[in-house]
Motif scaffolding. Structure first.
Motif, PDB file in Angstrom:
ATOM      1  N   LEU A 296       7.565  15.074  17.128  1.00  0.00           N
ATOM      2  CA  LEU A 296       6.325  15.476  17.799  1.00  0.00           C
ATOM      3  C   LEU A 296       5.696  16.686  17.094  1.00  0.00           C
ATOM      4  O   LEU A 296       4.470  16.742  16.915  1.00  0.00           O
ATOM      5  N   ARG A 297       6.534  17.641  16.708  1.00  0.00           N
ATOM      6  CA  ARG A 297       6.005  18.833  16.036  1.00  0.00           C
ATOM      7  C   ARG A 297       5.380  18.474  14.679  1.00  0.00           C
ATOM      8  O   ARG A 297       4.322  18.988  14.312  1.00  0.00           O
TER       9      ARG A 297
ATOM     10  N   TYR B  15      11.817  15.744  19.495  1.00  0.00           N
ATOM     11  CA  TYR B  15      10.941  16.916  19.491  1.00  0.00           C
ATOM     12  C   TYR B  15      10.422  17.234  18.087  1.00  0.00           C
ATOM     13  O   TYR B  15       9.246  17.568  17.892  1.00  0.00           O
TER      14      TYR B  15
ATOM     15  N   VAL C 282      -2.300  16.428  27.260  1.00  0.00           N
ATOM     16  CA  VAL C 282      -1.234  15.863  28.088  1.00  0.00           C
ATOM     17  C   VAL C 282      -1.848  14.857  29.054  1.00  0.00           C
ATOM     18  O   VAL C 282      -2.799  15.182  29.789  1.00  0.00           O
TER      19      VAL C 282
ATOM     20  N   CYS D  22       6.415  11.406  25.450  1.00  0.00           N
ATOM     21  CA  CYS D  22       7.283  12.575  25.535  1.00  0.00           C
ATOM     22  C   CYS D  22       8.505  12.223  26.380  1.00  0.00           C
ATOM     23  O   CYS D  22       8.377  11.989  27.590  1.00  0.00           O
TER      24      CYS D  22
ATOM     25  N   ALA E  77       3.509  11.380  29.448  1.00  0.00           N
ATOM     26  CA  ALA E  77       4.762  11.474  30.208  1.00  0.00           C
ATOM     27  C   ALA E  77       4.418  11.530  31.684  1.00  0.00           C
ATOM     28  O   ALA E  77       3.267  11.783  32.073  1.00  0.00           O
TER      29      ALA E  77
ATOM     30  N   GLU F 117      14.856  21.321  23.858  1.00  0.00           N
ATOM     31  CA  GLU F 117      14.043  20.319  23.187  1.00  0.00           C
ATOM     32  C   GLU F 117      14.429  18.910  23.627  1.00  0.00           C
ATOM     33  O   GLU F 117      15.604  18.562  23.642  1.00  0.00           O
TER      34      GLU F 117
ATOM     35  N   LEU G 128      -0.006  13.584  24.309  1.00  0.00           N
ATOM     36  CA  LEU G 128       1.381  13.519  24.770  1.00  0.00           C
ATOM     37  C   LEU G 128       1.417  12.854  26.144  1.00  0.00           C
ATOM     38  O   LEU G 128       0.848  13.366  27.115  1.00  0.00           O
TER      39      LEU G 128
ATOM     40  N   THR H  66       6.953  21.239  27.098  1.00  0.00           N
ATOM     41  CA  THR H  66       7.099  20.747  25.728  1.00  0.00           C
ATOM     42  C   THR H  66       5.807  20.972  24.949  1.00  0.00           C
ATOM     43  O   THR H  66       5.827  21.390  23.771  1.00  0.00           O
ATOM     44  N   ALA H  67       4.657  20.728  25.583  1.00  0.00           N
ATOM     45  CA  ALA H  67       3.381  20.949  24.904  1.00  0.00           C
ATOM     46  C   ALA H  67       3.198  22.418  24.548  1.00  0.00           C
ATOM     47  O   ALA H  67       2.772  22.760  23.426  1.00  0.00           O
TER      48      ALA H  67
ATOM     49  N   ARG I 138       6.717  17.836  30.467  1.00  0.00           N
ATOM     50  CA  ARG I 138       5.719  17.566  29.429  1.00  0.00           C
ATOM     51  C   ARG I 138       4.881  18.798  29.113  1.00  0.00           C
ATOM     52  O   ARG I 138       4.530  19.047  27.951  1.00  0.00           O
TER      53      ARG I 138
ATOM     54  N   VAL J 196      -2.971  20.063  22.177  1.00  0.00           N
ATOM     55  CA  VAL J 196      -2.143  19.005  22.762  1.00  0.00           C
ATOM     56  C   VAL J 196      -2.820  18.552  24.049  1.00  0.00           C
ATOM     57  O   VAL J 196      -3.117  19.376  24.925  1.00  0.00           O
TER      58      VAL J 196
END
Length: 892
Positions: A204-205, A201, A340, A359, A218, A197, A216, A227-228, A224, A338
């Motif tokens: 973001l959640r 993080y 990106v 991010c 980055a 993470e 998001l 993470t998404a 990224r 999400v």
């Protein structure tokens, strides 16, 4: 004798003193500020110009007096015999002609001591040789450290088997190539095992859970997408973090999503899929419409990953209302999404809204350890080893990563997730015995090469495709496509320069690339759409506070670098070895940089040009080195000489450089001989120091010494190298040569030695005893650092001071050395060097009388009188210690 009675060693001489009316009020005040060094040099140049004008005026007065005396009526004309008068006139004319010849010889000698770039920058203007030399030393560090580009056995590999580990290097594709489709549950299960993470993080959640939609932002490659996916996996189903699944049978209203990792079989397109990648072509509005209408195109998923490329033609940039509509549609479907986006000005409105968030990059150090542990545990399970071996191997692999040779081979300041995974596989392969040390280091170098390949692969494919293949027939502008890659190339060439210099060079290259690729359209780039933040993110670059030289003084500036020493070489290698069509515009661009007046630009470009020539010397010589070496502008010739020297630093090309420079010194045109001399001054363009000096002498004496100035300057440059004693011996041989032109070479070299600073000639700061004396006069720095050179330097300077045609210039050079004892603000400067050199220079009575006269002249200088205390201090530096002790005892 006392201080008031001392002189050049004689008991009856007075000490050097200043006339009371010689001081101008305030003339002796110390210079203030950080530019005191430049002020001292400016004063020296002003004094020299003033002395030249004073001497010229005195000579004019003397000639007028002689002319008036010759023309005045003489009372005894009638008594003198016509023959005697004629003889007297002839003798007077002969004396006048000898005096004029002496003045012409002194003038020619002074002309030979000018800087090689003076003809371009003005007779009295300071040249930028010192700044250029400093820039070259800083730039070479980007391509050194064991990174001989020509020795790379490979620059990229697509896949490899390391024991039982199968490593795919091409697994990650660019976002532009992604299309819609479900995310396999197997991919999500693996993500739960290895995902680390990033900072923030949890925030973001929580934002995704509350709003159903998260934008998001980055840079590509920073984790990224992982993470998404991890966020969507957590809010739509089971995850390893301990969060409770939203539903035991799947989320949504009868979506048929699987029960999670425990029941999924890895089928990507079956009912178990919960998350879908959305084709970015339609934009967020299209996805909202599909979700609202229950369209089969959207499918029955509880999570949607939308990777938006804001540079693709036809892709609309969603505004706040579009995002609100999508969030409402997601809420109706009990789903999450999400979006990106890359960081930059185009995405700023989205990231600044209620759904936006940045991010942070994934902590790749932790990711590396996590991946190492996973690989080693898998290997342990496969071989049936006991549980302790994996821990020992993990510790060994972590220790291996800390070794300098491994870190230097990787050459990246921070690793992106995919790179961390590859590196973990390589380290695991080595500790398991499947990779040798050489294979490990070679494959580690491939990480930077792989990044460079991703940056340049298929950049202009959209321009080459038929217009109808693009959405709505729209083709992207060439400038918008090429600017990111142009910035990366400019940063590889000019890394360490100011951000503004790199940005300006990138725009020049963008134009050249656009014209080359799309010659029927005039490239246009908006004036107010630059995005420095995006340039940094897309190029793995960083800004640092630093200083650049402007007009001989340092000023604060923002400098830009790659985040990794391997990236400049990798970019140039990728550019030259894999993309032949781009060579023509890059060559034109480098020629433009050769004309840039800033040393931070043209010298860096010259070093990079030398590296490109190593990749393909035939092409580099024909397109860059040879045309610039024969150019009229001296800076272009220095550019070519520097590129040649950079190529000579590689063992694979040293012999061809020796051949080229040797031929130019013998048979070349005048510009080529000039360029050869500048290349020889670096010390790498001939096999030995003797061969280098032979070639420089050959250039100096040809055509009655037309290029004596540039040859002597490059002889002096060799004195900063370890073989300085051999150079001084050769200069002494020249001063005693039977030919006058060789004598002039030795004398001019001696005077130029006294007028040259260390910074103008130093090749490398690292390990050099002169490195911390950059603004010292070279002979004083050598005298302080290498005592064995004091006697030969003193002998050479004594010869120049006692030779009629060099006497004036040598005396002025000695004054420059004396004034470097302390700075304008009173701080000690080169005094230790004077303490070593002056006693060896004033061993005879005549030498001391000359020093006494010179100190008096300096004290009576109307522009910058030397204070009494400094004159007294300089005198005692020159007097031998035993004489000083005797005099102090007599008057103590």
């Amino acid at each position: 004798m006392s201080d008031d009675q001392r002189a050049g060693g004689g008991a009856g001489q007075d000490k050097p003193h200043r006339a009371d009316d010689g001081r101008t009020p305030g003339a002796g005040a110390p210079a203030a500020g950080e530019n005191a060094r430049g002020t001292d040099r400016d004063k020296d140049r002003a004094r020299e110009r003033g002395r030249d004008k004073d001497r010229e005026k005195e000579r004019d007065k003397d000639r007028d007096k002689d002319r008036a005396r010759d023309e005045a009526p003489r009372a005894d004309d009638g008594k003198a015999d016509d023959g005697e008068r004629a003889g007297a006139d002839a003798a007077e004319q002969e004396r006048e002609e000898q005096e004029r010849e002496r003045e012409r010889a002194a003038g020619r000698f002074r002309e030979h001591t000018r800087d090689p770039l003076a003809e371009e920058q003005g007779e009295d203007a300071p040249t930028d040789l010192a700044a250029a030399a400093r820039t070259r030393r800083a730039t070479r560090m980007l391509f050194d450290a064991g990174r001989d580009l020509h020795s790379f056995d490979r620059s990229y590999f697509a896949s490899a088997h390391i024991g039982d580990i199968h490593l795919r290097m091409d697994a990650r594709r660019s976002g532009a190539a992604l299309r819609g489709g479900p995310v396999p549950e197997e991919e999500l299960r693996r993500l739960r095992r290895i995902h680390v993470e990033p900072e923030g993080y949890v925030r973001l959640r929580e934002a995704l859970t509350a709003r159903r939609l998260l934008v998001l932002g980055a840079a590509p490659g920073t984790g990224r997408t992982s993470t998404a996916l991890s966020l969507l996996d957590e809010v739509t189903g089971p995850a390893t973090s301990g969060t409770r699944p939203r539903s035991a049978t799947g989320a949504g209203t009868g979506s048929g999503a699987g029960t999670g990792a425990g029941t999924a079989t890895g089928a990507g397109a079956g009912a178990a899929a919960r998350i879908r990648r959305v084709d970015p072509a339609g934009g967020t509005r299209r996805l909202a419409e599909c979700l609202g209408d229950g369209d089969e195109e959207a499918g029955h998923f509880s999570g949607y990953l939308f990777e938006l490329s804001l540079t693709r033609p036809g892709t609309p940039v969603p505004d706040e209302m579009d995002l609100d509509e999508l969030a409402a549609a997601l809420a109706r479907r009990d789903a999450f999404a999400v979006v990106v986006v890359p960081v930059g000005s185009a995405a700023d409105p989205m990231l600044g809204g209620r759904y936006g968030a940045l991010c942070p990059p994934a902590p790749t150090g932790e990711l590396l350890v996590t991946r190492l542990r996973e690989l080693l545990e898998e290997q342990e399970t496969a071989t049936g080893s006991d549980g302790g071996r994996a821990a020992d191997l993990l510790a060994e692999a972590e220790a291996l990563w800390t070794r300098p040779e491994v870190r230097n081979a990787v050459g990246l300041d921070d690793l992106r997730p995919a790179e961390a995974e590859v590196l973990a596989s390589l380290l695991a392969g080595h500790v398991l015995g499947d990779l040798t040390r050489e294979q490990l280091l070679s494959d580690c170098r491939s990480l930077a090469a792989r990044q460079a390949q991703e940056w340049f692969a298929g950049v202009d494919r959209a321009l080459a495709a038929p217009a109808g293949d693009e959405p709505d027939g729209e083709r992207p502008g060439a400038a918008s496509l090429f600017h990111p890659v142009a910035f990366r190339i400019a940063l590889a060439v000019l890394g360490g320069a100011s951000h503004s210099a790199v940005a300006a060079a990138a725009h020049l290259l963008t134009w050249e690339l656009s014209v080359q690729s799309d010659p029927d359209r005039t490239p246009a780039r908006p004036l107010f759409c630059d995005d420095p933040r995006s340039d940094l993110a897309l190029s793995r670059a960083e800004l640092k506070d630093g200083r650049v030289e402007v007009a001989g003084a340092e000023v604060a500036s923002r400098l830009i670098w790659y985040r990794g020493p391997a990236l400049p070489a990798a970019v140039l290698s990728e550019l030259w070895d894999r993309h032949f069509a781009v060579r023509a515009p890059v060559v034109r661009w480098l020629r433009l940089l050769a004309d840039d007046p800033r040393s931070q630009v043209w010298m860096r470009a010259a070093v990079a040009a030398g590296e490109l020539c190593v990749r393909d010397f035939d092409h580099g010589y024909a397109e860059l080195i040879r045309p610039l070496a024969d150019a009229a502008a001296p800076r272009r010739r220095v550019f070519a000489a520097t590129a040649l020297d950079q190529a000579a630093g590689h063992g694979s090309h040293r012999r061809i450089v020796h051949k080229v420079v040797g031929d130019w010194s013998r048979y070349g045109t005048e510009p080529l001989r000039w360029t050869a001399a500048m290349a020889l001054g670096y010390g790498n363009s001939a096999a030995t120091t003797g061969d280098t000096l032979d070639a420089l002498a050959r250039i100096a004496v040809r055509d009655e010494g037309d290029q004596l100035a540039v040859a002597s300057f490059n002889v002096v440059r060799l004195l900063a190298l370890p073989d300085a004693p051999a150079v001084l011996r050769r200069v002494a041989e020249w001063t005693h040569h039977k030919r006058e032109i060789h004598q002039d070479l030795g004398l001019v070299t001696t005077v130029r030695l006294a007028l040259t600073t260390v910074d103008e000639v130093l090749v490398d700061d690292a390990g050099s005893p002169l490195g911390d004396r950059g603004d010292w006069p070279l002979p004083l720095a050598l005298a302080a650092a290498r005592p064995e050179l004091v006697r030969p330097m003193a002998d050479l300077l004594w010869t120049a001071l006692n030779t009629p045609r060099s006497k004036e210039v040598a005396t002025d050079a000695l004054e420059t050395l004396l004034r470097s004892a302390v700075r304008g603000d009173g701080e000690e400067w080169a005094r230790p060097g004077l303490a070593a050199l002056l006693p060896a220079l004033t061993t005879e009575e005549h030498d001391r009388r000359r020093l006494d006269w010179l100190l008096r002249r300096m004290m009576n200088d109307p522009e910058d009188p030397l204070p009494d205390a400094q004159a007294r201090s300089l005198w005692w530096l020159a007097v031998a210690s035993r004489d000083r002790t005797r005099e102090e005892a007599r008057h103590g």
